[in-house]
Motif scaffolding. Structure first.
Motif, PDB file in Angstrom:
ATOM      1  N   LYS A  88       0.855  -1.188   0.000  1.00 30.09           N
ATOM      2  CA  LYS A  88       0.000   0.000   0.000  1.00 30.09           C
ATOM      3  C   LYS A  88       0.893   1.241   0.000  1.00 30.09           C
ATOM      4  N   ASP A  89       0.647   2.113  -0.941  1.00 29.07           N
ATOM      5  CA  ASP A  89       1.419   3.347  -1.120  1.00 29.07           C
ATOM      6  C   ASP A  89       2.814   3.107  -1.702  1.00 29.07           C
ATOM      7  N   ALA A  90       3.131   1.861  -2.089  1.00 28.40           N
ATOM      8  CA  ALA A  90       4.375   1.623  -2.829  1.00 28.40           C
ATOM      9  C   ALA A  90       4.249   2.254  -4.219  1.00 28.40           C
ATOM     10  N   VAL A  91       5.384   2.479  -4.859  1.00 33.82           N
ATOM     11  CA  VAL A  91       5.401   2.998  -6.230  1.00 33.82           C
ATOM     12  C   VAL A  91       6.119   1.966  -7.084  1.00 33.82           C
ATOM     13  N   ALA A  92       5.358   1.268  -7.925  1.00 31.36           N
ATOM     14  CA  ALA A  92       5.873   0.111  -8.649  1.00 31.36           C
ATOM     15  C   ALA A  92       6.091   0.421 -10.126  1.00 31.36           C
ATOM     16  N   VAL A  93       7.175  -0.110 -10.661  1.00 31.62           N
ATOM     17  CA  VAL A  93       7.424  -0.135 -12.097  1.00 31.62           C
ATOM     18  C   VAL A  93       7.348  -1.599 -12.523  1.00 31.62           C
ATOM     19  N   VAL A  94       6.403  -1.916 -13.398  1.00 29.73           N
ATOM     20  CA  VAL A  94       6.212  -3.286 -13.860  1.00 29.73           C
ATOM     21  C   VAL A  94       6.515  -3.334 -15.349  1.00 29.73           C
ATOM     22  N   THR A  95       7.564  -4.044 -15.744  1.00 30.41           N
ATOM     23  CA  THR A  95       7.888  -4.149 -17.170  1.00 30.41           C
ATOM     24  C   THR A  95       6.993  -5.205 -17.815  1.00 30.41           C
ATOM     25  N   GLY A  96       6.706  -4.997 -19.089  1.00 31.07           N
ATOM     26  CA  GLY A  96       5.815  -5.926 -19.792  1.00 31.07           C
ATOM     27  C   GLY A  96       4.425  -5.940 -19.187  1.00 31.07           C
ATOM     28  N   ALA A  97       3.927  -4.761 -18.802  1.00 26.02           N
ATOM     29  CA  ALA A  97       2.673  -4.680 -18.040  1.00 26.02           C
ATOM     30  C   ALA A  97       1.439  -4.555 -18.924  1.00 26.02           C
ATOM     31  N   ASN A  98       1.604  -4.627 -20.236  1.00 28.92           N
ATOM     32  CA  ASN A  98       0.464  -4.433 -21.124  1.00 28.92           C
ATOM     33  C   ASN A  98      -0.333  -5.710 -21.367  1.00 28.92           C
ATOM     34  N   ARG A  99       0.184  -6.859 -20.902  1.00 27.67           N
ATOM     35  CA  ARG A  99      -0.564  -8.105 -21.111  1.00 27.67           C
ATOM     36  C   ARG A  99      -0.020  -9.193 -20.196  1.00 27.67           C
ATOM     37  N   GLY A 100      -0.728 -10.331 -20.179  1.00 26.85           N
ATOM     38  CA  GLY A 100      -0.256 -11.504 -19.461  1.00 26.85           C
ATOM     39  C   GLY A 100      -0.050 -11.271 -17.976  1.00 26.85           C
ATOM     40  N   LEU A 101       0.963 -11.942 -17.442  1.00 26.11           N
ATOM     41  CA  LEU A 101       1.255 -11.843 -16.022  1.00 26.11           C
ATOM     42  C   LEU A 101       1.533 -10.403 -15.603  1.00 26.11           C
ATOM     43  N   GLY A 102       2.247  -9.655 -16.430  1.00 27.57           N
ATOM     44  CA  GLY A 102       2.580  -8.280 -16.083  1.00 27.57           C
ATOM     45  C   GLY A 102       1.344  -7.434 -15.849  1.00 27.57           C
ATOM     46  N   ARG A 103       0.326  -7.622 -16.670  1.00 23.62           N
ATOM     47  CA  ARG A 103      -0.913  -6.851 -16.492  1.00 23.62           C
ATOM     48  C   ARG A 103      -1.596  -7.245 -15.183  1.00 23.62           C
ATOM     49  N   HIS A 104      -1.600  -8.529 -14.869  1.00 27.60           N
ATOM     50  CA  HIS A 104      -2.197  -8.978 -13.608  1.00 27.60           C
ATOM     51  C   HIS A 104      -1.433  -8.406 -12.409  1.00 27.60           C
ATOM     52  N   LEU A 105      -0.122  -8.407 -12.495  1.00 32.51           N
ATOM     53  CA  LEU A 105       0.670  -7.833 -11.403  1.00 32.51           C
ATOM     54  C   LEU A 105       0.359  -6.352 -11.225  1.00 32.51           C
ATOM     55  N   ALA A 106       0.320  -5.626 -12.328  1.00 31.32           N
ATOM     56  CA  ALA A 106       0.027  -4.197 -12.252  1.00 31.32           C
ATOM     57  C   ALA A 106      -1.373  -3.955 -11.694  1.00 31.32           C
ATOM     58  N   GLU A 107      -2.346  -4.719 -12.169  1.00 32.13           N
ATOM     59  CA  GLU A 107      -3.721  -4.547 -11.711  1.00 32.13           C
ATOM     60  C   GLU A 107      -3.851  -4.831 -10.215  1.00 32.13           C
ATOM     61  N   GLN A 108      -3.230  -5.904  -9.748  1.00 34.81           N
ATOM     62  CA  GLN A 108      -3.349  -6.246  -8.334  1.00 34.81           C
ATOM     63  C   GLN A 108      -2.573  -5.274  -7.446  1.00 34.81           C
ATOM     64  N   LEU A 109      -1.487  -4.732  -7.954  1.00 31.45           N
ATOM     65  CA  LEU A 109      -0.782  -3.697  -7.192  1.00 31.45           C
ATOM     66  C   LEU A 109      -1.662  -2.459  -7.029  1.00 31.45           C
ATOM     67  N   LEU A 110      -2.352  -2.081  -8.077  1.00 27.74           N
ATOM     68  CA  LEU A 110      -3.276  -0.952  -7.985  1.00 27.74           C
ATOM     69  C   LEU A 110      -4.370  -1.245  -6.951  1.00 27.74           C
ATOM     70  N   GLN A 111      -4.892  -2.462  -6.967  1.00 27.64           N
ATOM     71  CA  GLN A 111      -5.930  -2.837  -6.012  1.00 27.64           C
ATOM     72  C   GLN A 111      -5.431  -2.781  -4.573  1.00 27.64           C
ATOM     73  N   ARG A 112      -4.134  -2.975  -4.377  1.00 32.26           N
ATOM     74  CA  ARG A 112      -3.547  -2.922  -3.034  1.00 32.26           C
ATOM     75  C   ARG A 112      -3.164  -1.503  -2.621  1.00 32.26           C
TER      76      ARG A 112
END
Length: 228
Positions: free
Chosen positions: A4-28
């Motif tokens: 919560k309140d972290a600032v994440a850089v997720v490479t390859g975030a436009n699809r696949g696992l990267g998109r899921h990681l980015a989405e769940q980080l936003l949810q957190r």
């Protein structure tokens, strides 16, 4: 690490696992830079699209300048060309190594000082069960992921004094474009893998084993090939 309140850089975030990681980080409750070679392909509400090509040094430097508030780096971008090491095209082997090993290395070198300046944080490297299992037909991918596993261990020791933890995520087949030809019953849900990865970061785990195949292969490493 608290996400919560972290600032994440997720490479390859436009699809696949990267998109899921980015989405769940936003949810957190994290701020997320969704990095991709073509940022216009990022369609995740709330994420900040960021141009980042892990094989382009200037692109990496520019991304590190823009995402100057980062506290978490997720090295997820990667490719698989299904190239054997001996009979395969050498340029394809080099491309795998450039993308899956030198890419995460270059991105980590660029962002580690950023994360340190922001009080420390974490790096997650998305690896594979093929870090340890090396089928001939996927020799280039396996060699690159094995090298990235070594990178992860060495970076962990090097960055620890700077307040940065380094974790590895290992997984077999996931239901993503990369494994489109694999029967569905052999594939793991990437949303579940992403959830395990984020729980592992929060717990400070050095290695996150996301499925039973990966856990079995890791347990088998002590047995030498061809021995009982």
């Amino acid at each position: 690490m608290e996400l919560k309140d972290a600032v994440a850089v997720v490479t390859g975030a436009n699809r696949g696992l990267g998109r899921h990681l980015a989405e769940q980080l936003l949810q957190r409750g994290a701020k997320v830079y969704a990095a991709a070679r073509r940022p216009e392909t990022v369609d995740l509400p709330g994420a900040v699209p960021l141009r980042l090509d892990v094989t382009d040094a200037e692109s990496i430097r520019s991304a590190a300048r823009i995402a100057s508030d980062a506290t978490l780096l997720v090295n997820n971008a990667g490719i698989s060309t299904s190239t054997p090491l001996l009979a395969g095209d050498l340029d394809a082997v080099r491309l795998e190594m450039e993308t899956n090993f030198f890419g995460p290395l270059a991105v980590t070198r660029a962002f580690a000082p950023v994360v340190e300046r922001n009080g420390g944080g974490a790096v997650l490297n998305v690896l594979s069960v093929l870090s340890w299992l090396h089928p001939a037909g996927l020799g280039a991918y396996a060699a690159a992921k094995a090298a990235a596993w070594a990178l992860t261990g060495a970076a962990r020791e090097e960055l620890a004094p700077h307040g940065i933890t380094v974790s590895a995520l290992h997984v077999a087949y996931m239901d993503t474009d990369m494994a489109a030809a694999v029967p569905s019953e052999q594939k793991t849900d990437p949303a579940d893998v992403a959830a395990q990865a984020l729980l592992g970061i929060e717990a400070g785990l050095t290695e996150i084993l996301a499925d039973e195949t990966t856990r079995y292969v890791k347990r088998s490493l002590a047995a030498a090939p061809g021995t009982a």
